[in-house]
Design a protein around this motif. Structure first.
Motif, PDB file in Angstrom:
ATOM      1  N   GLY A 197       0.852  -1.339   0.115  1.00  0.00           N
ATOM      2  CA  GLY A 197      -0.009   0.090   0.125  1.00  0.00           C
ATOM      3  C   GLY A 197       0.990   1.365  -0.142  1.00  0.00           C
ATOM      4  N   ARG A 198       2.035   1.135  -0.647  1.00  0.00           N
ATOM      5  CA  ARG A 198       2.990   2.241  -0.536  1.00  0.00           C
ATOM      6  C   ARG A 198       2.906   2.827  -1.921  1.00  0.00           C
ATOM      7  N   PRO A 199       3.161   4.280  -1.929  1.00  0.00           N
ATOM      8  CA  PRO A 199       3.309   4.946  -3.426  1.00  0.00           C
ATOM      9  C   PRO A 199       4.490   4.146  -4.055  1.00  0.00           C
ATOM     10  N   ARG A 200       4.376   4.204  -5.525  1.00  0.00           N
ATOM     11  CA  ARG A 200       5.380   3.812  -6.285  1.00  0.00           C
ATOM     12  C   ARG A 200       5.738   2.457  -6.424  1.00  0.00           C
ATOM     13  N   GLU A 201       4.767   1.440  -6.016  1.00  0.00           N
ATOM     14  CA  GLU A 201       4.901  -0.269  -6.040  1.00  0.00           C
ATOM     15  C   GLU A 201       4.710  -0.593  -7.559  1.00  0.00           C
ATOM     16  N   ASP A 202       3.980   0.455  -8.111  1.00  0.00           N
ATOM     17  CA  ASP A 202       3.981  -0.132  -9.639  1.00  0.00           C
ATOM     18  C   ASP A 202       5.356  -0.101 -10.362  1.00  0.00           C
ATOM     19  N   GLU A 203       6.177   0.770  -9.810  1.00  0.00           N
ATOM     20  CA  GLU A 203       7.518   0.832 -10.346  1.00  0.00           C
ATOM     21  C   GLU A 203       8.301  -0.524 -10.071  1.00  0.00           C
ATOM     22  N   ALA A 204       8.065  -1.357  -9.165  1.00  0.00           N
ATOM     23  CA  ALA A 204       8.575  -2.508  -8.729  1.00  0.00           C
ATOM     24  C   ALA A 204       7.862  -3.574  -9.645  1.00  0.00           C
ATOM     25  N   LEU A 205       6.612  -3.637  -9.936  1.00  0.00           N
ATOM     26  CA  LEU A 205       6.125  -4.557 -10.856  1.00  0.00           C
ATOM     27  C   LEU A 205       6.357  -4.331 -12.210  1.00  0.00           C
ATOM     28  N   SER A 206       6.461  -3.052 -12.793  1.00  0.00           N
ATOM     29  CA  SER A 206       7.038  -2.791 -14.228  1.00  0.00           C
ATOM     30  C   SER A 206       8.665  -3.454 -14.287  1.00  0.00           C
ATOM     31  N   TYR A 207       9.570  -2.838 -13.046  1.00  0.00           N
ATOM     32  CA  TYR A 207      10.784  -3.230 -13.132  1.00  0.00           C
ATOM     33  C   TYR A 207      10.841  -4.927 -13.237  1.00  0.00           C
ATOM     34  N   ALA A 208       9.921  -5.653 -12.570  1.00  0.00           N
ATOM     35  CA  ALA A 208      10.070  -7.152 -12.457  1.00  0.00           C
ATOM     36  C   ALA A 208       9.790  -7.651 -13.823  1.00  0.00           C
ATOM     37  N   LEU A 209       8.820  -7.182 -14.363  1.00  0.00           N
ATOM     38  CA  LEU A 209       8.213  -7.637 -15.787  1.00  0.00           C
ATOM     39  C   LEU A 209       9.247  -7.210 -16.846  1.00  0.00           C
ATOM     40  N   GLU A 210       9.968  -6.126 -16.932  1.00  0.00           N
ATOM     41  CA  GLU A 210      10.802  -5.725 -17.763  1.00  0.00           C
ATOM     42  C   GLU A 210      12.180  -6.489 -17.719  1.00  0.00           C
ATOM     43  N   THR A 211      12.642  -6.545 -16.372  1.00  0.00           N
ATOM     44  CA  THR A 211      13.922  -6.854 -15.984  1.00  0.00           C
ATOM     45  C   THR A 211      13.964  -8.684 -16.466  1.00  0.00           C
ATOM     46  N   PHE A 212      12.930  -9.023 -16.032  1.00  0.00           N
ATOM     47  CA  PHE A 212      12.670 -10.569 -16.002  1.00  0.00           C
ATOM     48  C   PHE A 212      11.462 -11.117 -17.020  1.00  0.00           C
ATOM     49  N   PRO A 213      11.973 -10.800 -18.386  1.00  0.00           N
ATOM     50  CA  PRO A 213      10.678 -11.117 -19.311  1.00  0.00           C
ATOM     51  C   PRO A 213      10.164 -12.471 -19.324  1.00  0.00           C
ATOM     52  N   ASP A 214      10.972 -13.309 -18.996  1.00  0.00           N
ATOM     53  CA  ASP A 214      10.250 -14.720 -18.937  1.00  0.00           C
ATOM     54  C   ASP A 214       9.731 -15.520 -17.677  1.00  0.00           C
ATOM     55  N   ALA A 215       9.942 -14.595 -16.639  1.00  0.00           N
ATOM     56  CA  ALA A 215       9.411 -15.091 -15.285  1.00  0.00           C
ATOM     57  C   ALA A 215       8.017 -14.897 -15.083  1.00  0.00           C
ATOM     58  N   ASN A 216       7.252 -15.759 -14.406  1.00  0.00           N
ATOM     59  CA  ASN A 216       5.975 -15.700 -13.938  1.00  0.00           C
ATOM     60  C   ASN A 216       6.042 -14.722 -12.467  1.00  0.00           C
ATOM     61  N   VAL A 217       5.319 -13.773 -12.367  1.00  0.00           N
ATOM     62  CA  VAL A 217       5.202 -12.943 -11.384  1.00  0.00           C
ATOM     63  C   VAL A 217       4.037 -13.010 -10.324  1.00  0.00           C
ATOM     64  N   THR A 218       4.419 -12.919  -9.181  1.00  0.00           N
ATOM     65  CA  THR A 218       3.264 -13.061  -8.222  1.00  0.00           C
ATOM     66  C   THR A 218       3.263 -11.524  -7.465  1.00  0.00           C
ATOM     67  N   LEU A 219       2.206 -10.860  -7.707  1.00  0.00           N
ATOM     68  CA  LEU A 219       1.919  -9.956  -6.626  1.00  0.00           C
ATOM     69  C   LEU A 219       1.450 -10.261  -5.551  1.00  0.00           C
ATOM     70  N   LEU A 220       1.852 -10.123  -4.293  1.00  0.00           N
ATOM     71  CA  LEU A 220       1.712 -10.646  -2.996  1.00  0.00           C
ATOM     72  C   LEU A 220       0.897  -9.309  -2.304  1.00  0.00           C
ATOM     73  N   ALA A 221      -0.405  -9.353  -2.213  1.00  0.00           N
ATOM     74  CA  ALA A 221      -0.813  -8.128  -1.432  1.00  0.00           C
ATOM     75  C   ALA A 221      -0.996  -8.640   0.288  1.00  0.00           C
ATOM     76  N   VAL A 222       0.092  -7.509   1.022  1.00  0.00           N
ATOM     77  CA  VAL A 222       0.250  -7.918   2.425  1.00  0.00           C
ATOM     78  C   VAL A 222      -0.731  -7.039   3.013  1.00  0.00           C
ATOM     79  N   VAL A 223      -1.601  -7.873   4.006  1.00  0.00           N
ATOM     80  CA  VAL A 223      -2.347  -6.742   4.885  1.00  0.00           C
ATOM     81  C   VAL A 223      -1.687  -6.975   6.194  1.00  0.00           C
ATOM     82  N   THR A 224      -1.298  -5.840   6.564  1.00  0.00           N
ATOM     83  CA  THR A 224      -0.551  -5.751   7.849  1.00  0.00           C
ATOM     84  C   THR A 224      -1.515  -5.549   9.008  1.00  0.00           C
ATOM     85  N   PRO A 225      -1.136  -6.269  10.155  1.00  0.00           N
ATOM     86  CA  PRO A 225      -1.975  -6.386  11.355  1.00  0.00           C
ATOM     87  C   PRO A 225      -2.306  -4.974  11.802  1.00  0.00           C
ATOM     88  N   ILE A 226      -3.457  -4.690  12.389  1.00  0.00           N
ATOM     89  CA  ILE A 226      -3.779  -3.240  12.691  1.00  0.00           C
ATOM     90  C   ILE A 226      -3.153  -2.754  13.844  1.00  0.00           C
TER      91      ILE A 226
END
Length: 143
Positions: free
Chosen positions: A13-42
């Motif tokens: 839930g932090r700003p600029r996480e889309d950059e991490a996804l884009s980096y992963a997809l561009e840097t590792f074009p043959d890899a399967n990517v898992t977006l892990l939505a982490v829900v932090t305890p209150i």
């Protein structure tokens, strides 16, 4: 270095996480990517807010947040991405998920590595530093 088959991109839930996804997809074009939505305890220091929200609602919102990130990428890469969610402290659940699911590489956005800010001094290590220390796989942290 051999290109990874599987890459994990945790979303907190932090700003600029889309950059991490884009980096992963561009840097590792043959890899399967898992977006892990982490829900932090209150009760965790870095709760994403919504103190009165129910756990199920918070999990649903975290998955929606990851789906919005996925919607921003090129459609041709979207078929390589899956969304999963988990609850817990990111410094614990990200390394555990990476190990339990045979992830080859972790890519995340973070600003706390080598930080000497007042908050980090008083509250301890940040999430990215903790993930790096606890994850046996390579971790790339974008700043």
């Amino acid at each position: 270095m051999v290109d990874p088959d599987t890459v994990l991109v945790p979303t907190l839930g932090r700003p600029r996480e889309d950059e991490a996804l884009s980096y992963a997809l561009e840097t590792f074009p043959d890899a399967n990517v898992t977006l892990l939505a982490v829900v932090t305890p209150i009760d965790a220091p870095m709760s994403e807010g919504g103190v009165l929200e129910r756990a199920g609602e918070r999990t649903h919102e975290a998955r929606k947040r990851s789906a919005r990130l996925l919607a921003r990428i090129d459609e041709s890469a979207a078929d390589r991405v899956e969304i999963h969610s988990t609850a817990g402290r990111p410094g614990t659940v990200v390394p555990r998920y990476a190990t339990d699911h045979d992830v080859d590489h972790v890519v995340m956005y973070g600003h706390d590595t080598h930080s000497s800010g007042l908050v980090t001094r008083f509250l301890g290590r940040g999430v990215a530093t903790t993930v790096i220390e606890r994850t046996p796989q390579p971790v790339t942290v974008l700043k």
